[in-house]
Design an enzyme around this catalytic site. Structure first.
Site, PDB file in Angstrom:
ATOM      1  N   SER A  51       0.845  -1.198   0.000  1.00 22.40           N
ATOM      2  CA  SER A  51       0.000   0.000   0.000  1.00 22.40           C
ATOM      3  C   SER A  51       0.873   1.237   0.000  1.00 22.40           C
ATOM      4  O   SER A  51       1.985   1.230   0.545  1.00 22.40           O
ATOM      5  CB  SER A  51      -0.882   0.023   1.249  1.00 22.40           C
ATOM      6  OG  SER A  51      -1.490   1.289   1.388  1.00 22.40           O
ATOM      7  N   TYR A  71      -1.654   0.043  10.260  1.00 26.25           N
ATOM      8  CA  TYR A  71      -1.764  -0.586   8.944  1.00 26.25           C
ATOM      9  C   TYR A  71      -0.522  -0.284   8.107  1.00 26.25           C
ATOM     10  O   TYR A  71       0.086  -1.176   7.518  1.00 26.25           O
ATOM     11  CB  TYR A  71      -3.019  -0.037   8.265  1.00 26.25           C
ATOM     12  CG  TYR A  71      -3.228  -0.425   6.828  1.00 26.25           C
ATOM     13  CD1 TYR A  71      -3.705  -1.687   6.486  1.00 26.25           C
ATOM     14  CD2 TYR A  71      -2.997   0.493   5.792  1.00 26.25           C
ATOM     15  CE1 TYR A  71      -3.922  -2.033   5.163  1.00 26.25           C
ATOM     16  CE2 TYR A  71      -3.217   0.147   4.463  1.00 26.25           C
ATOM     17  CZ  TYR A  71      -3.675  -1.104   4.145  1.00 26.25           C
ATOM     18  OH  TYR A  71      -3.895  -1.434   2.836  1.00 26.25           O
TER      19      TYR A  71
END
Lengths: 465, 256
Positions: free
Chosen positions: B147, B160
């Site tokens: 990501s 995250y």
């Protein structure tokens, strides 16, 4: 971000139909798994729900401003296809666009299609959409097999014309109010080529246009007439009849015949920003009507045209609904029996002229026999008009409602944004029988739309907030 | 064979196949003639996806249960996938959870869960998959979804982000280790994508949110070309380049 108990995300969005009138704000969820859609339908977080397909109905039937609107377009999986019979089974969110992408190259076409590919299987069945072949093949529901419904109780049941027929017939054209269509079967039709043999026939007035429709409908599968709503006097109701039939391989030029299912690329355009004040205003609409008639008159005769531009000319312009500007527009589509059709059409066209209202795209078509319940079409003539929302429009449309009702006609729910409950009940005499079925499968009115609340399509008093 | 040139006939195992990006990717791979095996926790969904892909691509698609946090089951899962596929050319690791940073801040047990789902579990399956391809000696490819959030830690999602950063580094190491065996490793760094993971966060429909189909198209192209790191949509390469260049003393005061 807010989440449901099992962590399903919801958000608040502006809600509207394709006509962009009316608008509301409400909770939205987009389930991508069966478990999510099951939870949403029975969740105690909201009092009511509504499934929405791709939002191509015009007014307020495809959103629920008080509960949760479920965007179903990602529940779009194929389940089975029988290449012998053409029966396709798929999840309700599958779009006609996807069906064409997947099955046109294999030689299959939709049995009935509206003027846009951007509709879902379930949405099209809930509106019982019709196409240019209604006079011959009826509406979409006639070509549906079994439906798998998720009911308000959370129970899942199958229904068809043979199995639980009351539920099936109440769901076809039932505007999503009987339950959520999880899966549906549709019988595709075989085609040889991706081309249409089109025949263009101009008609100088309403009588000759209606005569042409009656003469050619018996022999041609697709027929629709474009109507010039600006022409007056002796030219009142002049228009162009557009006939079509699937081309056979032998109709194609040799080079093309080698690959008969090749699809035309087609130009694409888009309306990137809101047209200020509306690109479509009375002046431009008038100019368009006259120009279009004269252009088509010159094209009279037969030609070969690619299948998709033939059925979906407006899909070539993304977001064409923005052309009407910020205040939106309404489509006004009614059907009247053949016996009263001529006088009603003349009355409506003259009323538009008196009011100085011109419609951009006006379509006249003959319907064959109807399917009953809340399904819109019945044998007679249907006319579609569109009007930008301007002051005084709704009073005028109420006037048209009275003419249509007197002629024994009705309005199409998938396009309605403003009719009143009394008119609706008078136009749909089968509503009480339909409501009885809804009461059995949805006793607490779990499935509601802005339209169903406005029109009082419930057993209990459901008040609009 | 070091890349999936053409993709036709390549045997690909998609782990976390019910995620928004994986679904879009699977449809494109199926339509290009790849042979697929799906791994997911929700077998009802995986089964429906498999049937859909078979009807779209015309090839049989298998599926079996994959439990991300049951690390001991990973080699068993891969064996089953290889058995059903009749060999293995590529493993795509597409599961993960965004998690709730607020909750992760207050409840470290939850933070640990987010880290396990986004770093530990992907590293485990990638490690086993790498070893399996190496043993086969036929080359192949590993693909994993990282990501842009892993490129720089931010207060809004650093639990995250840190797990994805760990995954990026793990993939870098794996890439070097597996290169001699002719195995490619593709790190995909998507920006926000309009999937269930981001729905309701206020940006779907916004200019910086990509459609999963567009991201899937980019991934297929990168797989085909044998790329190593893919930012998708491509403008995120530029955005992250700028963000990474900002000194920490300034970045910490920026509200992004």
């Amino acid at each position: 971000m807010t989440k449901t108990k099992a962590g399903l995300p919801v958000e608040t969005r502006k809600l509207e139909g394709w006509g962009r009138y009316p608008t509301a704000s409400g909770l939205v969820m987009r389930p991508e798994k069966l478990s999510a859609v099951r939870e949403a339908v029975t969740s105690e977080r909201w009092t009511s729900v509504l499934a929405r397909g791709l939002g191509r109905s015009y007014g307020d039937p495809a959103f629920n401003p008080e509960g949760c609107t479920l965007f179903t377009e990602r529940l779009d999986r194929l389940i089975s296809f029988d290449p012998q019979s053409g029966w396709l089974r798929a999840e309700g969110g599958l779009s006609f666009r996807s069906i064409l992408d997947l099955f046109l190259p294999r030689g299959w076409f939709l049995p009935v299609t509206p003027g846009t590919r951007h509709v879902t299987l379930a949405g099209a069945l809930a509106c019982d959409v019709h196409g240019k072949n209604h006079h011959r093949d009826g509406s979409l529901g006639r070509h549906a097999g079994r439906l798998r419904m998720l009911l308000a109780s959370g129970e899942e049941v199958e229904c068809s014309a043979k199995e639980r027929p009351e539920l099936f017939h109440a769901t076809i054209g039932g505007m999503g109010l009987t339950g959520l269509i999880l899966e549906a079967e549709l019988r595709l039709v075989p085609i040889q080529t991706a081309m249409i043999r089109q025949q263009v026939m101009p008609a100088g007035d309403l009588d000759s246009l209606m005569a042409l429709l009656e003469e050619h409908d018996t022999r041609v599968p697709y027929s629709v007439a474009w109507l010039d709503t600006v022409a007056q006097g002796r030219s009142l109701g002049r228009g162009v009849l557009l006939l079509g039939q699937h081309a056979q391989v032998s109709d194609l030029p040799v080079a093309h015949a080698r690959n008969p299912l090749r699809r035309g690329a087609g130009l694409r355009a888009c309306v990137p920003v809101e047209a200020p004040g509306g690109l479509l205003n009375p002046t431009t609409i008038r100019a368009f009507n006259s120009t279009y008639f004269n252009l088509q008159k010159r094209k009279a005769g037969e030609s070969l045209i690619a299948l998709e531009p033939y059925f979906y000319p407006l899909d070539l312009v993304d977001d064409w609904n923005r052309m009407y500007g910020r205040s939106g527009f309404v489509q006004y589509q009614f059907v009247v029996p053949a016996s009263t059709a001529r006088s009603t059409l003349v009355g409506v066209l003259e009323a538009c002229a008196r009011k100085g209202l011109a419609s951009f795209l006006s379509v006249l078509k003959r319907f064959g026999p109807g399917a009953g319940n809340l399904s819109f079409p019945f044998e007679g003539y249907t006319l579609t008009l569109d009007f930008p929302v301007v002051p005084g429009l709704f009073e005028f449309l109420d006037e048209l409602d009275r003419m249509v009702l007197e002629a024994g006609g009705r309005l199409y729910l998938a396009k309605d944004a403003r009719m009143n409950p009394a008119t609706f009940r008078a136009m749909y005499p089968e509503f009480p029988a339909w409501l009885e079925v809804k009461r059995q499968v949805d006793p607490h009115d779990r499935f509601r739309s802005a339209q169903s609340i406005r029109l009082g399509m419930h057993s209990q008093e459901v008040l609009s907030r | 064979m070091s890349t999936l040139q053409g993709l036709r006939g390549r045997r690909i195992c998609l782990v976390g196949s019910t995620s928004g990006i994986a679904r879009a990717l699977a449809r494109q791979l199926a339509s290009r003639g790849a042979i697929l095996h799906l791994g997911a926790r929700d077998l009802e969904e995986a089964g429906r996806d498999a049937r859909d892909l078979e009807l779209r691509g015309g090839l049989p698609v298998g599926f079996s249960r994959f439990e991300a946090l049951d690390l001991a089951s990973h080699p068993v899962f891969l064996e089953e996938a290889r058995r059903q596929l009749g060999g293995l050319d590529c493993v795509v690791v597409a599961f993960g959870i965004l998690g709730d940073q607020e909750r992760a801040r207050r409840d470290f047990a939850y933070a640990r869960h987010v880290m396990e789902m986004n770093y530990l579990a992907p590293a485990s399956i990638l490690s086993h998959a790498g070893a399996m391809l190496e043993d086969q000696g036929t080359g192949g490819m590993l693909v994993a979804l990282g990501s842009v959030a892993g490129d720089r830690g931010r207060p809004s999602n650093y639990t995250y982000g840190s797990a994805k950063a760990g995954l990026h580094a793990y993939l870098q190491g794996l890439r070097g280790r597996l290169a001699p065996a002719g195995i490619r490793v593709l790190t995909v760094k998507p920006g926000p994508v309009d999937t269930p993971m981001t729905f309701g966060m206020g940006f779907p429909g916004g200019r910086l949110t990509a459609r999963p189909e567009a991201v899937a198209r980019d991934i297929v192209r990168a797989m085909d070309r044998g790329n190593e790191v893919l930012y998708t949509p491509c403008h995120w390469s530029l955005i992250m380049g700028v963000l990474k260049a900002i000194p920490e003393s300034i970045f910490k005061r920026m509200k992004i």
